[in-house]
Design a protein around this motif. Structure first.
Motif, PDB file in Angstrom:
ATOM      1  N   LEU A  91     -23.242   9.942   7.318  1.00 57.72           N
ATOM      2  CA  LEU A  91     -21.901   9.385   7.164  1.00 57.72           C
ATOM      3  C   LEU A  91     -21.677   8.918   5.735  1.00 57.72           C
ATOM      4  CD1 LEU A  91     -19.249   8.511   8.530  1.00 57.72           C
ATOM      5  CD2 LEU A  91     -20.347   6.340   9.069  1.00 57.72           C
ATOM      6  N   GLU A  92     -20.672   9.503   5.102  1.00 57.13           N
ATOM      7  CA  GLU A  92     -20.258   9.087   3.772  1.00 57.13           C
ATOM      8  C   GLU A  92     -18.900   8.423   3.920  1.00 57.13           C
ATOM      9  OE1 GLU A  92     -20.453  12.132   0.806  1.00 57.13           O
ATOM     10  OE2 GLU A  92     -22.284  12.954   1.667  1.00 57.13           O
ATOM     11  N   ALA A  93     -18.826   7.148   3.584  1.00 55.11           N
ATOM     12  CA  ALA A  93     -17.602   6.391   3.799  1.00 55.11           C
ATOM     13  C   ALA A  93     -17.093   5.809   2.489  1.00 55.11           C
ATOM     14  CB  ALA A  93     -17.858   5.277   4.798  1.00 55.11           C
ATOM     15  N   MET A  94     -15.783   5.699   2.397  1.00 55.35           N
ATOM     16  CA  MET A  94     -15.134   5.124   1.225  1.00 55.35           C
ATOM     17  C   MET A  94     -14.157   4.072   1.710  1.00 55.35           C
ATOM     18  SD  MET A  94     -14.624   5.133  -1.985  1.00 55.35           S
ATOM     19  CE  MET A  94     -13.431   4.727  -3.213  1.00 55.35           C
ATOM     20  N   VAL A  95     -14.270   2.874   1.187  1.00 58.27           N
ATOM     21  CA  VAL A  95     -13.340   1.789   1.520  1.00 58.27           C
ATOM     22  C   VAL A  95     -12.541   1.482   0.268  1.00 58.27           C
ATOM     23  CG1 VAL A  95     -13.104  -0.580   2.302  1.00 58.27           C
ATOM     24  CG2 VAL A  95     -14.914   0.852   3.248  1.00 58.27           C
ATOM     25  N   ASP A  96     -11.235   1.631   0.380  1.00 57.02           N
ATOM     26  CA  ASP A  96     -10.337   1.387  -0.747  1.00 57.02           C
ATOM     27  C   ASP A  96      -9.559   0.106  -0.470  1.00 57.02           C
ATOM     28  OD1 ASP A  96      -8.848   1.701  -3.027  1.00 57.02           O
ATOM     29  OD2 ASP A  96      -7.588   3.306  -2.250  1.00 57.02           O
ATOM     30  N   SER A  97      -9.247  -0.642  -1.506  1.00 52.90           N
ATOM     31  CA  SER A  97      -8.564  -1.917  -1.313  1.00 52.90           C
ATOM     32  C   SER A  97      -7.166  -1.738  -0.721  1.00 52.90           C
ATOM     33  CB  SER A  97      -8.480  -2.684  -2.640  1.00 52.90           C
ATOM     34  OG  SER A  97      -7.815  -1.909  -3.612  1.00 52.90           O
ATOM     35  N   SER A  98      -6.510  -0.610  -0.973  1.00 53.75           N
ATOM     36  CA  SER A  98      -5.156  -0.404  -0.445  1.00 53.75           C
ATOM     37  C   SER A  98      -5.151  -0.039   1.037  1.00 53.75           C
ATOM     38  CB  SER A  98      -4.423   0.661  -1.254  1.00 53.75           C
ATOM     39  OG  SER A  98      -5.094   1.895  -1.138  1.00 53.75           O
ATOM     40  N   LEU A 145     -20.255  -4.001   7.923  1.00 53.37           N
ATOM     41  CA  LEU A 145     -20.552  -2.596   8.218  1.00 53.37           C
ATOM     42  C   LEU A 145     -22.050  -2.325   8.185  1.00 53.37           C
ATOM     43  CD1 LEU A 145     -17.691  -0.829   6.261  1.00 53.37           C
ATOM     44  CD2 LEU A 145     -17.927  -1.026   8.745  1.00 53.37           C
ATOM     45  N   LEU A 146     -22.745  -2.880   7.217  1.00 59.31           N
ATOM     46  CA  LEU A 146     -24.189  -2.655   7.128  1.00 59.31           C
ATOM     47  C   LEU A 146     -24.956  -3.377   8.233  1.00 59.31           C
ATOM     48  CD1 LEU A 146     -24.750  -2.787   3.266  1.00 59.31           C
ATOM     49  CD2 LEU A 146     -24.617  -0.780   4.748  1.00 59.31           C
ATOM     50  N   GLY A 147     -24.339  -4.372   8.846  1.00 56.74           N
ATOM     51  CA  GLY A 147     -24.979  -5.087   9.949  1.00 56.74           C
ATOM     52  C   GLY A 147     -24.721  -4.453  11.303  1.00 56.74           C
ATOM     53  N   ASP A 192     -13.206  -6.010  -4.637  1.00 57.41           N
ATOM     54  CA  ASP A 192     -13.829  -7.018  -5.482  1.00 57.41           C
ATOM     55  C   ASP A 192     -14.852  -7.800  -4.653  1.00 57.41           C
ATOM     56  OD1 ASP A 192     -12.312  -8.672  -3.892  1.00 57.41           O
ATOM     57  OD2 ASP A 192     -10.835  -9.113  -5.440  1.00 57.41           O
ATOM     58  N   TYR A 193     -15.533  -8.698  -5.271  1.00 55.76           N
ATOM     59  CA  TYR A 193     -16.601  -9.441  -4.594  1.00 55.76           C
ATOM     60  C   TYR A 193     -16.080 -10.370  -3.500  1.00 55.76           C
ATOM     61  CZ  TYR A 193     -19.762  -7.569  -8.023  1.00 55.76           C
ATOM     62  OH  TYR A 193     -20.505  -6.717  -8.781  1.00 55.76           O
ATOM     63  N   ASN A 194     -14.797 -10.654  -3.468  1.00 52.37           N
ATOM     64  CA  ASN A 194     -14.230 -11.482  -2.405  1.00 52.37           C
ATOM     65  C   ASN A 194     -14.255 -10.769  -1.058  1.00 52.37           C
ATOM     66  OD1 ASN A 194     -13.670 -13.474  -4.290  1.00 52.37           O
ATOM     67  ND2 ASN A 194     -11.594 -12.725  -4.652  1.00 52.37           N
ATOM     68  N   HIS A 195     -14.382  -9.452  -1.078  1.00 45.82           N
ATOM     69  CA  HIS A 195     -14.398  -8.666   0.152  1.00 45.82           C
ATOM     70  C   HIS A 195     -15.807  -8.197   0.522  1.00 45.82           C
ATOM     71  CE1 HIS A 195     -10.142  -8.183  -1.175  1.00 45.82           C
ATOM     72  NE2 HIS A 195      -9.950  -8.439   0.104  1.00 45.82           N
ATOM     73  N   PHE A 196     -16.801  -8.802  -0.048  1.00 40.64           N
ATOM     74  CA  PHE A 196     -18.170  -8.370   0.222  1.00 40.64           C
ATOM     75  C   PHE A 196     -18.554  -8.558   1.692  1.00 40.64           C
ATOM     76  CE2 PHE A 196     -22.825  -8.690   0.051  1.00 40.64           C
ATOM     77  CZ  PHE A 196     -23.080  -7.473  -0.547  1.00 40.64           C
ATOM     78  N   PHE A 197     -17.891  -9.467   2.410  1.00 41.06           N
ATOM     79  CA  PHE A 197     -18.191  -9.678   3.825  1.00 41.06           C
ATOM     80  C   PHE A 197     -17.931  -8.418   4.647  1.00 41.06           C
ATOM     81  CE2 PHE A 197     -13.708 -10.615   3.511  1.00 41.06           C
ATOM     82  CZ  PHE A 197     -13.164 -10.118   4.692  1.00 41.06           C
TER      83      PHE A 197
END
Length: 127
Positions: free
Chosen positions: A71-78, A118-120, A108-113
């Motif tokens: 699985l290759e995933a991309m998360v964009d802020s928009s 996802l990794l959890g 940005d780092y504010n969305h690191f949660f």
């Protein structure tokens, strides 16, 4: 009348001497391979192509669901909300193992949660 090459003649001779080599009513020969080989083929395909194998037959659908997922995933802020829901849905619905999970994001780092969430995923802990 078509021309019969030596290779075509050899193939016809082999088919006549071994009926298992002859195509039977549109049946493909790749489906005669052992499931382990077919799963290996699905695993090395790019994600979209691997998912498309489900359209071949019901058996390929079962094989795809049991093959390790790349699985290759991309998360964009928009489109963050939609992207995270899609990734989470795929991870929750997939019954097999996850072989590789690649996550790229333009947050940005504010969305690191979100990345932490996802990794959890329990699906990533299957071996």
């Amino acid at each position: 009348m078509g021309v019969v090459t030596r290779a075509k003649k050899r193939m016809l001779d082999e088919e006549s001497s071994n009926p298992q080599l002859a195509p039977r009513g549109g049946e493909d020969l790749i489906s005669c391979l052992p499931d382990d080989f077919l799963i290996s083929i699905i695993t090395i395909l790019p994600g979209k192509d691997a998912a498309r194998t489900q359209m071949l037959s019901w058996w390929w659908r079962l094989l795809w669901k049991s093959a390790p997922l790349n699985l290759e995933a991309m998360v964009d802020s928009s489109t963050m909300g939609k992207d995270v829901i899609t990734i989470d849905t795929v991870l929750q619905a997939y019954r097999g193992r996850v072989r590789r999970f690649s996550l790229s994001w333009t947050l940005d780092y504010n969305h690191f949660f979100i990345v932490d969430y996802l990794l959890g995923s329990p699906q990533l802990c299957k071996f």
